[in-house]
Design an enzyme around this catalytic site. Structure first.
Site, PDB file in Angstrom:
ATOM      1  N   LYS A   1       0.819  -1.218   0.000  1.00 39.64           N
ATOM      2  CA  LYS A   1       0.000   0.000   0.000  1.00 39.64           C
ATOM      3  C   LYS A   1       0.853   1.268   0.000  1.00 39.64           C
ATOM      4  CE  LYS A   1      -3.495  -2.320   2.809  1.00 39.64           C
ATOM      5  NZ  LYS A   1      -4.531  -2.868   1.956  1.00 39.64           N
TER       6      LYS A   1
ATOM      7  N   GLU B   1      -3.478   6.940   8.166  1.00 35.11           N
ATOM      8  CA  GLU B   1      -4.147   7.747   7.158  1.00 35.11           C
ATOM      9  C   GLU B   1      -5.453   8.274   7.740  1.00 35.11           C
ATOM     10  OE1 GLU B   1      -4.199   5.504   3.335  1.00 35.11           O
ATOM     11  OE2 GLU B   1      -6.166   4.833   3.884  1.00 35.11           O
TER      12      GLU B   1
ATOM     13  N   HIS C   1     -14.558  -4.706   6.847  1.00 32.94           N
ATOM     14  CA  HIS C   1     -13.674  -4.260   5.764  1.00 32.94           C
ATOM     15  C   HIS C   1     -13.432  -5.327   4.708  1.00 32.94           C
ATOM     16  CE1 HIS C   1     -13.149  -0.803   8.220  1.00 32.94           C
ATOM     17  NE2 HIS C   1     -12.443  -1.425   9.131  1.00 32.94           N
TER      18      HIS C   1
ATOM     19  N   ARG D   1      -3.748  -8.000  -9.892  1.00 24.64           N
ATOM     20  CA  ARG D   1      -4.226  -9.339 -10.287  1.00 24.64           C
ATOM     21  C   ARG D   1      -5.680  -9.216 -10.695  1.00 24.64           C
ATOM     22  NH1 ARG D   1      -7.464 -10.017  -5.822  1.00 24.64           N
ATOM     23  NH2 ARG D   1      -6.706  -8.917  -3.999  1.00 24.64           N
TER      24      ARG D   1
HETATM   25  P1  ADP Z   1      -7.369  -4.570   2.343  1.00 19.48           P
HETATM   26  O1  ADP Z   1      -6.195  -4.634   1.426  1.00 19.48           O
HETATM   27  O2  ADP Z   1      -7.162  -5.278   3.639  1.00 19.48           O
HETATM   28  O3  ADP Z   1      -8.655  -4.947   1.656  1.00 19.48           O
HETATM   29  P2  ADP Z   1      -7.940  -1.748   1.921  1.00 19.48           P
HETATM   30  O4  ADP Z   1      -6.935  -0.676   2.059  1.00 19.48           O
HETATM   31  O5  ADP Z   1      -8.312  -2.150   0.531  1.00 19.48           O
HETATM   32  O6  ADP Z   1      -7.488  -3.030   2.771  1.00 19.48           O
HETATM   33  O7  ADP Z   1      -9.240  -1.316   2.700  1.00 19.48           O
HETATM   34  C1  ADP Z   1     -10.310  -2.202   2.939  1.00 19.48           C
HETATM   35  C2  ADP Z   1     -11.514  -1.412   3.399  1.00 19.48           C
HETATM   36  O8  ADP Z   1     -11.232  -0.714   4.617  1.00 19.48           O
HETATM   37  C3  ADP Z   1     -11.973  -0.334   2.439  1.00 19.48           C
HETATM   38  O9  ADP Z   1     -12.792  -0.830   1.410  1.00 19.48           O
HETATM   39  C4  ADP Z   1     -12.731   0.588   3.377  1.00 19.48           C
HETATM   40  O10 ADP Z   1     -13.992   0.064   3.693  1.00 19.48           O
HETATM   41  C5  ADP Z   1     -11.874   0.543   4.626  1.00 19.48           C
HETATM   42  N1  ADP Z   1     -10.858   1.625   4.610  1.00 19.48           N
HETATM   43  C6  ADP Z   1      -9.575   1.548   4.204  1.00 19.48           C
HETATM   44  N2  ADP Z   1      -8.947   2.721   4.341  1.00 19.48           N
HETATM   45  C7  ADP Z   1      -9.839   3.591   4.861  1.00 19.48           C
HETATM   46  C8  ADP Z   1      -9.809   4.961   5.229  1.00 19.48           C
HETATM   47  N3  ADP Z   1      -8.701   5.688   5.129  1.00 19.48           N
HETATM   48  N4  ADP Z   1     -10.948   5.525   5.702  1.00 19.48           N
HETATM   49  C9  ADP Z   1     -12.089   4.797   5.842  1.00 19.48           C
HETATM   50  N5  ADP Z   1     -12.186   3.502   5.521  1.00 19.48           N
HETATM   51  C10 ADP Z   1     -11.077   2.884   5.028  1.00 19.48           C
END
Ligand code: ADP
Length: 458
Positions: A116, A201, A236, A293
């Site tokens: 990330k 973040e 999530h 992917r």
């Molecule tokens: P992973 O790789 O574990 O799936 P992500 O970064 O894609 O993690 O985030 C998964 C979910 O977490 C997002 O779809 C959202 O619902 C929540 N999320 C991630 N970052 C944030 C953020 N900065 N603020 C609010 N929700 C977040």
């Protein structure tokens, strides 16, 4: 085109790859762990090789064994599916070294986007809006970090750079809890991904998760397809995905597509991939990560746009040109919803429910597609993820698609284990879902509300 593809994965995605191979006239090789001997992908493939014991570390994640199986069977390409080795740059390099094509982006692009933090750095360079945040030096919360958090404003999201599948994520509301939560998330990520690097973040309030599917060839052609909305999540993790998003206007769509294309061009990306964004209540979007992917939810886009992304991915890896234009990639042909049917019991807080499938009838009829590896008599092992089937429903508009989804969910008969099917129907009946006005916490709230109601009734 390739002669023979080895599939370094299992379950529904291995079945999906075999189907694409067969339609392309390419031979397929399945690999399997000892626990997966009776699996459907093993029966479907042209050849199969056992690569080790049940635990993924000793089988599906064991690079040497996967590569040895490819060499032994004379496969000229490896499809990694999703999860396991699919975003592992060193595995992609090992394939490249052995002269076997890794069906995915070049290892350099996986490295540039795979975690990330590096993804965010590249997005920032490509002028793609990112969620404001900061990296942490050895996970330490010092005065500088606290000052930045105050500037951003609590709640804060603490994230593991290597995280995935909702692991290594923490919402922190109280500054006093920041250090402890970061340490906990870091330990979780270290155990799951071998890397505990953390960053913080801004926590975007009431966001939607909207993502853009990319397809790119080696000759500079990049297409960004119609978005997927993956806002219905549990802890999530995605549960329901749909396209187009009820919250995305043509203007937002175009801006997101352009941002995704800029990012792809910034790292010479080719093959397929997905750029994930959070969309806030004011229509602003922020980059969160790239999945290098093909994702679980790719059939939603296949259905809406009318392209076969799996076949496209294989053709792109074989060096062919992108088969569709940007104009075609933006064409919305219908509405589609995907339901992830998991071996989990919604009545007991979604506890895992592996076990024997005594009998099985999948829904069918107009606008219904089921991607699954299940068969009657199959025992779902306890070693791997809980995805049993993906139900993908399409219709001329969202309202009709919801009605059809409810019809199809009602036809789903998986007897012997508990599944998430009833919860999907519960979500679809809910006014908040029907109106399209919901955010990423909606499904968690719904579950909590139902639990409370049941407690009051008892
Ligand atoms: P992973 O790789 O574990 O799936 P992500 O970064 O894609 O993690 O985030 C998964 C979910 O977490 C997002 O779809 C959202 O619902 C929540 N999320 C991630 N970052 C944030 C953020 N900065 N603020 C609010 N929700 C977040």
């Amino acid at each position: 085109m390739f002669d023979k593809i080895l599939i370094a994965n299992r379950s529904e995605i291995a079945v999906r790859v075999i189907r694409a191979c067969r339609e392309l006239g390419v031979k397929s090789v399945a690999v399997y762990s000892e626990a997966d001997r009776p699996s459907r992908h093993v029966r479907m493939a042209d050849e199969s090789v056992c690569i080790g014991p049940a635990t993924a570390l000793e089988s599906y994640l064991n690079q040497e064994r996967v590569l040895a199986a490819a060499t032994m069977t004379g496969a000229d390409a490896i499809h990694p599916g999703y999860g396991f080795l699919s975003e592992n740059a060193s595995f992609a390099e090992a394939c490249e070294r052995q002269g076997i094509t890794f069906i995915g982006p070049p290892s350099s692009a996986i490295r540039a986007l795979g975690d990330k933090l590096s993804g965010k750095r590249l997005a920032d360079k490509a002028k793609v809006p990112c969620v404001p945040g900061m990296t942490l030096d050895k996970g330490k919360v010092d005065a500088k970090v606290l000052a930045r958090c105050e500037e951003i404003g609590f709640p804060i999201m603490a994230k593991a750079s290597a995280g995935g599948g909702g692991k290594g994520l923490r919402v922190v509301r109280d500054p006093a809890m920041l250090q402890a939560e970061i340490e906990r998330a870091s330990a979780e990520a270290q155990a799951a991904f071998g890397d505990g690097t953390m960053f913080i973040e801004k926590y975007i309030e009431k966001p939607r998760h909207v993502e853009i599917q990319l397809a790119a060839d080696k000759y500079g052609n990049v297409a960004a397809l119609v978005e997927r909305d993956c806002t219905v999540q549990r802890r999530h993790q995605k549960l329901i995905e749909e396209s187009p998003s009820p919250a995305v206007t043509p203007k937002i769509r175009e801006a997101m597509q352009q941002a995704a294309i800029r990012l792809a061009k910034a790292c010479d990306y080719h093959n397929v991939g997905t750029v994930e964004f959070l969309l806030d209540t004011d229509g602003r979007f922020y980059f969160i990560e790239v999945n290098t992917r093909l994702q679980v939810e790719h059939p939603v886009t296949e259905t809406v746009v009318g392209v076969d992304l799996m076949q496209e991915q294989i053709r792109l890896a074989a060096g062919e040109k992108l088969s569709f234009t940007q104009e075609r990639a933006s064409e919305i042909r219908c509405h589609a919803i995907e339901h992830r049917i998991n071996a989990e019991n919604p009545a007991t807080g979604f506890s895992p429910c592996p076990g024997r499938i005594d009998s099985l009838v999948f829904p069918a009829g107009p606008g219904v597609r089921v991607d699954s590896h299940l068969y009657p008599g199959y025992t779902v092992p306890s070693y791997y993820d809980s995805l049993l089937a993906k139900l993908i429903v399409s219709a001329e508009n969202r309202e009709a698609c919801i009605r059809r989804s409810l019809r199809a969910l009602g036809e789903m008969e998986i007897v012997g284990i508990e599944t998430t099917t009833p919860f999907h129907a519960r979500v679809l009946r809910e006014e908040r879902f029907r109106s399209g006005d919901f955010d990423t916490r909606f499904a968690d709230h719904l579950q909590a509300e139902d639990k409370e109601k049941a407690a009051v009734a008892a």
